[in-house]
Design a protein around this motif. Structure first.
Motif, PDB file in Angstrom:
ATOM      1  N   GLU A  85      63.072  69.532  17.778  1.00 57.03           N
ATOM      2  CA  GLU A  85      64.620  69.676  17.863  1.00 57.03           C
ATOM      3  C   GLU A  85      65.064  69.525  19.336  1.00 57.03           C
ATOM      4  OE1 GLU A  85      66.658  69.748  15.386  1.00 57.03           O
ATOM      5  OE2 GLU A  85      65.332  69.679  14.141  1.00 57.03           O
ATOM      6  N   PRO A  86      66.050  68.961  19.854  1.00 56.41           N
ATOM      7  CA  PRO A  86      66.390  68.566  21.154  1.00 56.41           C
ATOM      8  C   PRO A  86      66.685  69.952  21.970  1.00 56.41           C
ATOM      9  CG  PRO A  86      67.978  66.993  19.653  1.00 56.41           C
ATOM     10  CD  PRO A  86      67.069  68.016  18.921  1.00 56.41           C
ATOM     11  N   ASP A  87      67.168  70.811  21.295  1.00 54.69           N
ATOM     12  CA  ASP A  87      67.223  72.014  22.018  1.00 54.69           C
ATOM     13  C   ASP A  87      65.817  72.796  22.434  1.00 54.69           C
ATOM     14  OD1 ASP A  87      70.232  72.540  21.854  1.00 54.69           O
ATOM     15  OD2 ASP A  87      70.100  73.284  20.025  1.00 54.69           O
ATOM     16  N   ALA A  88      64.926  72.313  21.850  1.00 55.25           N
ATOM     17  CA  ALA A  88      63.470  72.761  22.148  1.00 55.25           C
ATOM     18  C   ALA A  88      62.655  72.231  23.282  1.00 55.25           C
ATOM     19  CB  ALA A  88      62.532  72.818  20.996  1.00 55.25           C
ATOM     20  N   LEU A  89      63.436  70.960  23.563  1.00 52.04           N
ATOM     21  CA  LEU A  89      62.761  70.181  24.806  1.00 52.04           C
ATOM     22  C   LEU A  89      62.440  70.705  25.972  1.00 52.04           C
ATOM     23  CD1 LEU A  89      61.659  67.171  25.696  1.00 52.04           C
ATOM     24  CD2 LEU A  89      63.923  66.680  26.169  1.00 52.04           C
ATOM     25  N   PRO A  90      63.301  71.649  26.659  1.00 51.63           N
ATOM     26  CA  PRO A  90      63.091  72.215  27.765  1.00 51.63           C
ATOM     27  C   PRO A  90      61.778  73.285  27.587  1.00 51.63           C
ATOM     28  CG  PRO A  90      65.398  72.234  27.456  1.00 51.63           C
ATOM     29  CD  PRO A  90      64.654  71.898  25.871  1.00 51.63           C
ATOM     30  N   THR A  91      61.617  73.590  26.694  1.00 50.25           N
ATOM     31  CA  THR A  91      60.265  74.530  26.421  1.00 50.25           C
ATOM     32  C   THR A  91      59.033  73.970  26.660  1.00 50.25           C
ATOM     33  OG1 THR A  91      60.123  74.674  24.169  1.00 50.25           O
ATOM     34  CG2 THR A  91      61.886  76.206  25.036  1.00 50.25           C
ATOM     35  N   VAL A  92      58.777  72.438  26.503  1.00 53.25           N
ATOM     36  CA  VAL A  92      57.817  71.777  26.182  1.00 53.25           C
ATOM     37  C   VAL A  92      57.196  71.534  27.689  1.00 53.25           C
ATOM     38  CG1 VAL A  92      56.754  69.738  25.375  1.00 53.25           C
ATOM     39  CG2 VAL A  92      58.485  70.592  24.043  1.00 53.25           C
ATOM     40  N   PRO A  93      55.886  72.072  27.869  1.00 55.85           N
ATOM     41  CA  PRO A  93      55.424  71.672  29.450  1.00 55.85           C
ATOM     42  C   PRO A  93      55.151  70.374  29.712  1.00 55.85           C
ATOM     43  CG  PRO A  93      54.165  73.524  28.186  1.00 55.85           C
ATOM     44  CD  PRO A  93      54.965  72.725  27.192  1.00 55.85           C
ATOM     45  N   VAL A  94      55.355  69.894  30.889  1.00 55.31           N
ATOM     46  CA  VAL A  94      54.812  68.447  31.421  1.00 55.31           C
ATOM     47  C   VAL A  94      53.344  68.642  31.544  1.00 55.31           C
ATOM     48  CG1 VAL A  94      55.078  66.949  33.165  1.00 55.31           C
ATOM     49  CG2 VAL A  94      57.132  68.003  32.436  1.00 55.31           C
ATOM     50  N   ALA A  95      52.581  67.919  30.776  1.00 52.00           N
ATOM     51  CA  ALA A  95      51.104  68.161  30.963  1.00 52.00           C
ATOM     52  C   ALA A  95      50.414  67.261  31.985  1.00 52.00           C
ATOM     53  CB  ALA A  95      50.706  67.651  29.552  1.00 52.00           C
ATOM     54  N   MET A  96      51.187  66.328  32.351  1.00 52.18           N
ATOM     55  CA  MET A  96      50.485  65.181  33.277  1.00 52.18           C
ATOM     56  C   MET A  96      51.607  64.450  33.830  1.00 52.18           C
ATOM     57  SD  MET A  96      47.519  62.700  32.978  1.00 52.18           S
ATOM     58  CE  MET A  96      46.244  63.864  32.906  1.00 52.18           C
ATOM     59  N   THR A  97      51.422  64.258  35.322  1.00 57.67           N
ATOM     60  CA  THR A  97      52.465  63.157  35.969  1.00 57.67           C
ATOM     61  C   THR A  97      51.508  62.337  36.728  1.00 57.67           C
ATOM     62  OG1 THR A  97      53.898  65.263  36.550  1.00 57.67           O
ATOM     63  CG2 THR A  97      54.175  62.852  37.484  1.00 57.67           C
ATOM     64  N   VAL A  98      51.762  61.001  36.493  1.00 58.01           N
ATOM     65  CA  VAL A  98      51.003  59.674  37.097  1.00 58.01           C
ATOM     66  C   VAL A  98      51.807  59.222  38.035  1.00 58.01           C
ATOM     67  CG1 VAL A  98      49.547  57.966  36.733  1.00 58.01           C
ATOM     68  CG2 VAL A  98      49.305  59.733  35.234  1.00 58.01           C
ATOM     69  N   LEU A  99      51.554  58.695  39.350  1.00 56.97           N
ATOM     70  CA  LEU A  99      52.331  58.068  40.213  1.00 56.97           C
ATOM     71  C   LEU A  99      51.337  56.925  40.938  1.00 56.97           C
ATOM     72  CD1 LEU A  99      54.923  57.620  41.925  1.00 56.97           C
ATOM     73  CD2 LEU A  99      54.017  58.973  43.602  1.00 56.97           C
ATOM     74  N   ASP A 100      51.732  55.605  40.653  1.00 58.82           N
ATOM     75  CA  ASP A 100      50.680  54.612  41.031  1.00 58.82           C
ATOM     76  C   ASP A 100      49.328  54.724  40.335  1.00 58.82           C
ATOM     77  OD1 ASP A 100      52.234  52.588  42.457  1.00 58.82           O
ATOM     78  OD2 ASP A 100      51.962  53.857  44.404  1.00 58.82           O
ATOM     79  N   GLY A 101      49.218  54.938  39.228  1.00 61.98           N
ATOM     80  CA  GLY A 101      48.006  55.224  38.496  1.00 61.98           C
ATOM     81  C   GLY A 101      47.256  56.771  39.068  1.00 61.98           C
ATOM     82  N   ARG A 102      47.727  57.408  39.798  1.00 59.21           N
ATOM     83  CA  ARG A 102      46.998  58.585  40.428  1.00 59.21           C
ATOM     84  C   ARG A 102      47.685  59.942  39.888  1.00 59.21           C
ATOM     85  NH1 ARG A 102      47.580  61.977  45.000  1.00 59.21           N
ATOM     86  NH2 ARG A 102      49.564  60.736  45.572  1.00 59.21           N
ATOM     87  N   VAL A 103      46.811  60.758  39.082  1.00 53.09           N
ATOM     88  CA  VAL A 103      47.365  61.986  38.720  1.00 53.09           C
ATOM     89  C   VAL A 103      47.901  62.843  39.884  1.00 53.09           C
ATOM     90  CG1 VAL A 103      46.826  63.834  37.420  1.00 53.09           C
ATOM     91  CG2 VAL A 103      45.772  61.744  36.608  1.00 53.09           C
ATOM     92  N   ILE A 104      49.054  63.198  39.961  1.00 48.91           N
ATOM     93  CA  ILE A 104      49.816  63.961  40.901  1.00 48.91           C
ATOM     94  C   ILE A 104      50.020  65.528  40.437  1.00 48.91           C
ATOM     95  CG2 ILE A 104      50.254  62.347  42.528  1.00 48.91           C
ATOM     96  CD1 ILE A 104      53.056  62.534  41.137  1.00 48.91           C
ATOM     97  N   HIS A 105      49.814  65.598  39.203  1.00 51.81           N
ATOM     98  CA  HIS A 105      49.980  67.048  38.522  1.00 51.81           C
ATOM     99  C   HIS A 105      49.350  66.900  37.077  1.00 51.81           C
ATOM    100  CE1 HIS A 105      51.919  70.458  36.663  1.00 51.81           C
ATOM    101  NE2 HIS A 105      52.437  69.460  35.515  1.00 51.81           N
ATOM    102  N   GLU A 106      48.715  68.184  36.610  1.00 50.87           N
ATOM    103  CA  GLU A 106      47.990  68.266  35.589  1.00 50.87           C
ATOM    104  C   GLU A 106      48.090  69.728  35.163  1.00 50.87           C
ATOM    105  OE1 GLU A 106      44.066  66.427  33.191  1.00 50.87           O
ATOM    106  OE2 GLU A 106      44.329  66.409  35.529  1.00 50.87           O
ATOM    107  N   LEU A 107      48.157  70.195  33.990  1.00 54.77           N
ATOM    108  CA  LEU A 107      48.144  71.496  33.566  1.00 54.77           C
ATOM    109  C   LEU A 107      46.514  71.568  33.071  1.00 54.77           C
ATOM    110  CD1 LEU A 107      51.111  71.996  31.070  1.00 54.77           C
ATOM    111  CD2 LEU A 107      50.892  72.983  33.265  1.00 54.77           C
ATOM    112  N   ARG A 108      46.115  72.707  33.619  1.00 53.12           N
ATOM    113  CA  ARG A 108      44.797  73.076  33.180  1.00 53.12           C
ATOM    114  C   ARG A 108      44.642  74.224  32.380  1.00 53.12           C
ATOM    115  NH1 ARG A 108      41.412  68.777  35.099  1.00 53.12           N
ATOM    116  NH2 ARG A 108      41.855  68.201  36.991  1.00 53.12           N
TER     117      ARG A 108
END
Length: 459
Positions: free
Chosen positions: A436-459
């Protein structure tokens, strides 16, 4: 050079890949090689690119999006203030009161603020942002967050490889949220030399101009009268409305003639109408596809929207503003003004290129909250503000990805997950279509990739 037989560096497979391409296609997997998207498709289509040295991430149904592009975010200011925000109730920050940060006096102060923002945004899946207004007009400003020295700090950090985002900046030759003049802008365009671009990381794209203030403070320039009978005024120097309008039009013409992109802070219906007309007139003189845009655009008539659409002038607005401030606008200008207030649905239907952004630290830099606000138009009190202007989820996502890439003049390089584009990715820890759209803010960002390099990752 690589060829199709070269193994990928990274494969994400077994999820839902929202490509944000021209048809909003979805896929199951994506392969990354040498910082670029190598292949997008089914898990079976991507599997052959997984070699001995490939990192394979099993998504297990999670969502992959293009890296988020916050196209109007004050990075130095955010880094100085966080976690305090100007609208803490919207940000859900636990009741932090707004505190003015200490003045940033040195390059080291500003660099720390920029890097703080860089790390914060990486944790949110943001891989690009626009710093909207740094320059000589604020060299003596009270915060130290907006002067021209910050442009050099950004360029230096980018050259050092320290930024975890691609940054586009606009120059500022007047005061932040304050006065400016045609003479000051002309002098700045003639004399100020911004730092050189750092390819792929930092670029000074153009000029920020403040047309007026904001409706709740009765400083927006309006056709409708405020409750006290006034109409506000332009912030540009001049003896009366006519002189101020002529000066604003001259400023827009000068900046366009100098080859710059222009972002204009304009909120009142009279201000947005005049700005749209002036931007269109400037573009009509030489036909340049300048990617100019209106910032905020609180009040936009249907006729103004048609001008924006016909001349490819963008609209950059914040979905969280109406859900937080609609009652204040109605108190200032009357309920009738709400018909033209924050018309995101009407803008898209008219063909306007719509970018959504945070204006952080005014609002939270968490794009998930921005998307939820755009889709639901629901405030923290549960009330829905302007339900007719709701966006679909895919439309809101495009307004945080491919359309901001268009604003940056980089839609062929970033903003969607397509072969050949830079591998900037945001992985959410859920299937977006199950939420549900209201639930989106509660969903963690599991990984961020910049230029093919992982710059954030949940462990």
């Amino acid at each position: 050079m690589t060829d199709e037989s070269t193994p990928a560096d990274l494969v994400l497979t077994g999820g839902r890949v929202h490509t944000a391409d021209a048809r909003d296609r979805q896929a199951e997997a994506v392969a990354v090689r040498a910082g670029r998207i190598a292949r997008v498709g089914t898990a079976a289509e991507v599997a052959p690119l997984a070699g001995r040295g490939t990192r394979v991430v099993r998504l297990a149904g999670r969502s992959v999006l293009p890296g988020i592009n916050d196209s109007h975010l004050h990075g130095v200011w955010l880094g100085a203030m966080w976690p305090s925000l100007l609208m803490d109730q919207l940000a859900g920050s636990g009741g932090h009161a707004h505190e003015a940060p200490s003045r940033l006096e040195t390059s080291a102060d500003r660099r720390r603020a920029i890097l703080r923002t860089s790390g914060l945004l990486a944790s949110l899946g943001v891989t690009s942002y626009t710093e909207p207004g740094l320059g000589p007009g604020e060299d003596g400003g009270p915060s130290g967050c907006f002067g021209s020295a910050a442009l050099r700090d950004y360029a230096d950090l980018a050259a050092e490889g320290a930024l975890k985002a691609r940054v586009t900046a606009l120059m500022l030759f007047g005061e932040l949220d304050g006065r400016s003049s045609a003479a000051e802008l002309e002098k700045g365009l003639r004399e100020f030399v911004p730092p050189a671009d750092v390819p792929g990381r930092f670029r000074v794209a153009g000029v920020k101009i403040f047309a007026d203030g904001i409706p709740p403070m009765r400083t927006a320039w309006t056709d409708r009268p405020y409750a006290d009978g006034g109409h506000g005024a332009l912030l540009v120097d001049g003896a009366d409305d006519g002189e101020r309008e002529a000066a604003l039009r001259a400023m827009i013409g000068m900046a366009h003639g100098a080859g710059h992109q222009i972002g204009v802070h304009a909120t009142g219906d009279r201000a947005t109408r005049v700005v749209a007309d002036a931007l269109a007139a400037a573009m009509d003189r030489d036909g340049r596809d300048a990617r100019h845009y209106v910032i905020h655009g609180d009040l936009l008539s249907p006729a103004t929207l048609r001008v924006l659409a016909s001349r490819r002038i963008g609209l950059n607005t914040q979905a969280g503003i109406p859900v937080a401030t609609e009652p204040m606008l109605a108190a200032a200008l009357g309920e009738d003004a709400l018909r033209d207030a924050w018309p995101t649905r009407d803008a898209l239907d008219a063909g306007v290129r719509l970018s959504l952004s945070s204006d952080a630290p005014v609002l939270t830099p968490d794009w998930r909250i921005g998307v939820a606000a755009a889709v639901t138009r629901r405030g923290v009190d549960g009330s829905v503000r302007g339900a007719a202007q709701r966006l679909a989820l895919t439309e809101a996502l495009r307004a945080y990805t491919i359309t901001p890439a268009w604003q940056d003049g980089a839609e062929h390089e970033k903003g969607s997950i397509e072969p050949g584009k830079v591998a900037d990715l945001c992985v959410l820890d859920a299937d977006l279509l199950d939420l549900e759209p209201d639930a989106l803010p509660t969903v963690p960002v599991a990984m961020t990739v910049l230029d093919g390099r992982v710059i954030h990752e949940l462990r």
